[in-house]
Motif scaffolding. Structure first.
Motif, PDB file in Angstrom:
ATOM      1  N   TYR A  89     -26.422  98.769  -5.867  1.00  0.00           N
ATOM      2  CA  TYR A  89     -27.233  99.828  -6.470  1.00  0.00           C
ATOM      3  C   TYR A  89     -27.031  99.834  -7.995  1.00  0.00           C
ATOM      4  N   PHE A  90     -25.774  99.739  -8.391  1.00  0.00           N
ATOM      5  CA  PHE A  90     -25.427  99.724  -9.820  1.00  0.00           C
ATOM      6  C   PHE A  90     -26.181  98.616 -10.559  1.00  0.00           C
ATOM      7  N   MET A  91     -26.139  97.428  -9.989  1.00  0.00           N
ATOM      8  CA  MET A  91     -26.762  96.284 -10.673  1.00  0.00           C
ATOM      9  C   MET A  91     -28.272  96.430 -10.723  1.00  0.00           C
ATOM     10  N   HIS A  92     -28.854  96.929  -9.638  1.00  0.00           N
ATOM     11  CA  HIS A  92     -30.294  97.106  -9.591  1.00  0.00           C
ATOM     12  C   HIS A  92     -30.734  98.118 -10.645  1.00  0.00           C
ATOM     13  N   GLU A  93     -30.036  99.268 -10.661  1.00  0.00           N
ATOM     14  CA  GLU A  93     -30.410 100.348 -11.571  1.00  0.00           C
ATOM     15  C   GLU A  93     -30.166  99.998 -13.036  1.00  0.00           C
ATOM     16  N   ASN A  94     -29.054  99.311 -13.298  1.00  0.00           N
ATOM     17  CA  ASN A  94     -28.655  99.110 -14.694  1.00  0.00           C
ATOM     18  C   ASN A  94     -29.104  97.791 -15.295  1.00  0.00           C
ATOM     19  N   LEU A  95     -29.602  96.881 -14.453  1.00  0.00           N
ATOM     20  CA  LEU A  95     -30.074  95.617 -15.016  1.00  0.00           C
ATOM     21  C   LEU A  95     -31.315  95.072 -14.302  1.00  0.00           C
ATOM     22  N   PHE A  96     -31.159  94.744 -13.025  1.00  0.00           N
ATOM     23  CA  PHE A  96     -32.179  93.922 -12.382  1.00  0.00           C
ATOM     24  C   PHE A  96     -33.576  94.531 -12.364  1.00  0.00           C
ATOM     25  N   LYS A  97     -33.667  95.846 -12.174  1.00  0.00           N
ATOM     26  CA  LYS A  97     -35.021  96.408 -12.076  1.00  0.00           C
ATOM     27  C   LYS A  97     -35.747  96.423 -13.433  1.00  0.00           C
ATOM     28  N   HIS A  98     -35.005  96.148 -14.507  1.00  0.00           N
ATOM     29  CA  HIS A  98     -35.613  96.185 -15.841  1.00  0.00           C
ATOM     30  C   HIS A  98     -35.974  94.807 -16.382  1.00  0.00           C
ATOM     31  N   ILE A  99     -35.568  93.747 -15.694  1.00  0.00           N
ATOM     32  CA  ILE A  99     -35.816  92.398 -16.221  1.00  0.00           C
ATOM     33  C   ILE A  99     -36.570  91.566 -15.176  1.00  0.00           C
ATOM     34  N   ASN A 100     -36.932  90.336 -15.532  1.00  0.00           N
ATOM     35  CA  ASN A 100     -37.748  89.538 -14.604  1.00  0.00           C
ATOM     36  C   ASN A 100     -36.916  88.529 -13.809  1.00  0.00           C
ATOM     37  N   MET A 101     -35.826  89.026 -13.211  1.00  0.00           N
ATOM     38  CA  MET A 101     -35.030  88.163 -12.324  1.00  0.00           C
ATOM     39  C   MET A 101     -35.816  87.918 -11.047  1.00  0.00           C
ATOM     40  N   ASP A 102     -35.685  86.720 -10.488  1.00  0.00           N
ATOM     41  CA  ASP A 102     -36.213  86.454  -9.156  1.00  0.00           C
ATOM     42  C   ASP A 102     -35.161  86.980  -8.164  1.00  0.00           C
ATOM     43  N   PRO A 103     -35.505  87.934  -7.306  1.00  0.00           N
ATOM     44  CA  PRO A 103     -34.494  88.517  -6.396  1.00  0.00           C
ATOM     45  C   PRO A 103     -33.785  87.460  -5.552  1.00  0.00           C
ATOM     46  N   ARG A 104     -34.449  86.324  -5.335  1.00  0.00           N
ATOM     47  CA  ARG A 104     -33.802  85.260  -4.539  1.00  0.00           C
ATOM     48  C   ARG A 104     -32.630  84.625  -5.282  1.00  0.00           C
ATOM     49  N   ASN A 105     -32.558  84.858  -6.588  1.00  0.00           N
ATOM     50  CA  ASN A 105     -31.473  84.265  -7.388  1.00  0.00           C
ATOM     51  C   ASN A 105     -30.329  85.242  -7.656  1.00  0.00           C
ATOM     52  N   VAL A 106     -30.372  86.386  -6.986  1.00  0.00           N
ATOM     53  CA  VAL A 106     -29.337  87.405  -7.197  1.00  0.00           C
ATOM     54  C   VAL A 106     -28.353  87.386  -6.028  1.00  0.00           C
ATOM     55  N   TYR A 107     -27.099  87.173  -6.336  1.00  0.00           N
ATOM     56  CA  TYR A 107     -26.058  87.180  -5.296  1.00  0.00           C
ATOM     57  C   TYR A 107     -25.028  88.258  -5.627  1.00  0.00           C
ATOM     58  N   ILE A 108     -24.850  89.161  -4.665  1.00  0.00           N
ATOM     59  CA  ILE A 108     -23.819  90.206  -4.782  1.00  0.00           C
ATOM     60  C   ILE A 108     -23.122  90.241  -3.426  1.00  0.00           C
ATOM     61  N   PRO A 109     -21.792  90.236  -3.387  1.00  0.00           N
ATOM     62  CA  PRO A 109     -21.131  90.257  -2.078  1.00  0.00           C
ATOM     63  C   PRO A 109     -21.673  91.381  -1.197  1.00  0.00           C
ATOM     64  N   ASP A 110     -21.837  91.075   0.083  1.00  0.00           N
ATOM     65  CA  ASP A 110     -22.388  92.024   1.037  1.00  0.00           C
ATOM     66  C   ASP A 110     -21.252  92.816   1.703  1.00  0.00           C
ATOM     67  N   GLY A 111     -21.155  94.087   1.354  1.00  0.00           N
ATOM     68  CA  GLY A 111     -20.070  94.930   1.872  1.00  0.00           C
ATOM     69  C   GLY A 111     -20.245  95.336   3.321  1.00  0.00           C
ATOM     70  N   MET A 112     -21.403  95.015   3.910  1.00  0.00           N
ATOM     71  CA  MET A 112     -21.684  95.442   5.285  1.00  0.00           C
ATOM     72  C   MET A 112     -21.530  94.298   6.292  1.00  0.00           C
ATOM     73  N   VAL A 113     -21.184  93.124   5.798  1.00  0.00           N
ATOM     74  CA  VAL A 113     -21.171  91.949   6.661  1.00  0.00           C
ATOM     75  C   VAL A 113     -20.078  92.061   7.738  1.00  0.00           C
ATOM     76  N   LYS A 114     -20.354  91.481   8.921  1.00  0.00           N
ATOM     77  CA  LYS A 114     -19.382  91.620  10.030  1.00  0.00           C
ATOM     78  C   LYS A 114     -18.227  90.632   9.908  1.00  0.00           C
ATOM     79  N   ASP A 115     -18.601  89.349   9.754  1.00  0.00           N
ATOM     80  CA  ASP A 115     -17.562  88.320   9.666  1.00  0.00           C
ATOM     81  C   ASP A 115     -17.246  88.068   8.186  1.00  0.00           C
ATOM     82  N   ILE A 116     -16.303  88.850   7.674  1.00  0.00           N
ATOM     83  CA  ILE A 116     -16.043  88.814   6.228  1.00  0.00           C
ATOM     84  C   ILE A 116     -15.536  87.453   5.769  1.00  0.00           C
TER      85      ILE A 116
END
Ligand code: GLP
Length: 258
Positions: free
Chosen positions: A82-109
């Motif tokens: 949420y932090f990254m989306h609000e403070n950077l990504f939603k304001h620039i022309n990043m391709d969402p497919r090129n954004v990697y943020i660790p997934d805190g909800m994943v089962k097999d960590i």
């Protein structure tokens, strides 16, 4: 390791963003390692301004974030997604497919962490890694005692970090106890590292990280071993350093090439 003193947080932000922007202009498909926290917020604001006013193009840029709390979904307001989306990504022309943020909800960590590492390698490694520093010397969520050879994994947060982050979670009890974080070894493999610190409350840990021994007690001290690292600090954060470091002069060009 280059220690660059600047006046304040605003100058620190402008300078660091300037280095990143120069490199993006030279290499459009650059891979950036990004951090959260208050310190890099000004850098993100400057990059957004450069995108809006100067057309700085992020369409081919890839980003890897350092960390994420375990158990927080991307829509949780305190998640780093949420932090990254609000403070950077939603304001620039990043391709969402090129954004990697660790997934805190994943089962097999552990399988997920291995995948994260592989992805970084597959994309050629991180070109520029932006780092903040925790009051206990952590980088990402590599708390004191983290192995200097560590890779992306789950880490338990220190008491100090939980206390520091309590203000965002309505009290200490609500702060997640664990996080997924890139390891110290993962971080140190970036081609260029820029560590940012601002304000009096970082002065003591900055002194230990820059002038103290390299030790897992202060994970950020690993930066002393890096071939191409810059520590950009404002006057308050630099106030307890015992050796002389010159102030990054007005208009002075210090190139931090990849
Ligand atoms: C969190 C992040 C770190 C960050 C630190 C310092 O713990 N995981 O990556 O460096 O906060 O935050 P701040 O910049 O707000 O002092």
């Amino acid at each position: 390791m280059l220690v660059l003193k600047v006046k304040d947080h605003e100058e620190l932000s402008e300078r660091a963003a300037g280095v990143i922007a120069d490199e993006i202009r030279k290499k459009q498909d650059i891979v950036l390692g990004l951090a959260t926290g208050e310190t890099p917020l000004g850098v993100y604001r400057s990059l957004i301004r450069m995108h809006e006013e100067e057309g700085l193009d992020f369409s081919k840029v890839t980003t890897f974030n350092l960390d994420e709390y375990v158990g927080l979904s991307p829509t949780h307001k305190e998640s780093y997604h949420y932090f990254m989306h609000e403070n950077l990504f939603k304001h620039i022309n990043m391709d969402p497919r090129n954004v990697y943020i660790p997934d805190g909800m994943v089962k097999d960590i552990s399988a997920y962490c291995e995948w994260y590492e592989k992805k970084i390698t597959e994309l050629g490694g991180i070109d520029i890694q932006i780092l903040g520093i925790g009051r206990d010397g952590h980088i990402g969520f590599n708390e004191p005692g983290s192995s200097l050879g560590s890779r992306t994994r789950i880490k338990t947060l220190s008491k100090e970090t939980i206390e520091d982050n309590a203000r965002f979670f309505w009290g200490v009890d609500n702060v997640p106890r664990t996080a997924i974080t890139m390891g110290i070894q993962t971080i140190i493999e970036a081609k260029l590292i820029i560590l940012l610190a601002s304000g009096k409350r970082k002065a003591e840990i900055v002194r230990l990280a820059i002038e103290g021994p390299v030790s897992s007690r202060v994970p950020a001290s690993i930066i002393q071993f890096h071939r191409k690292a810059a520590v950009i600090i404002d006057q308050e954060a630099a106030s307890l350093l015992t050796r002389e470091y010159s102030i990054w002069g007005e208009g002075e060009e210090i190139y931090l090439h990849l």
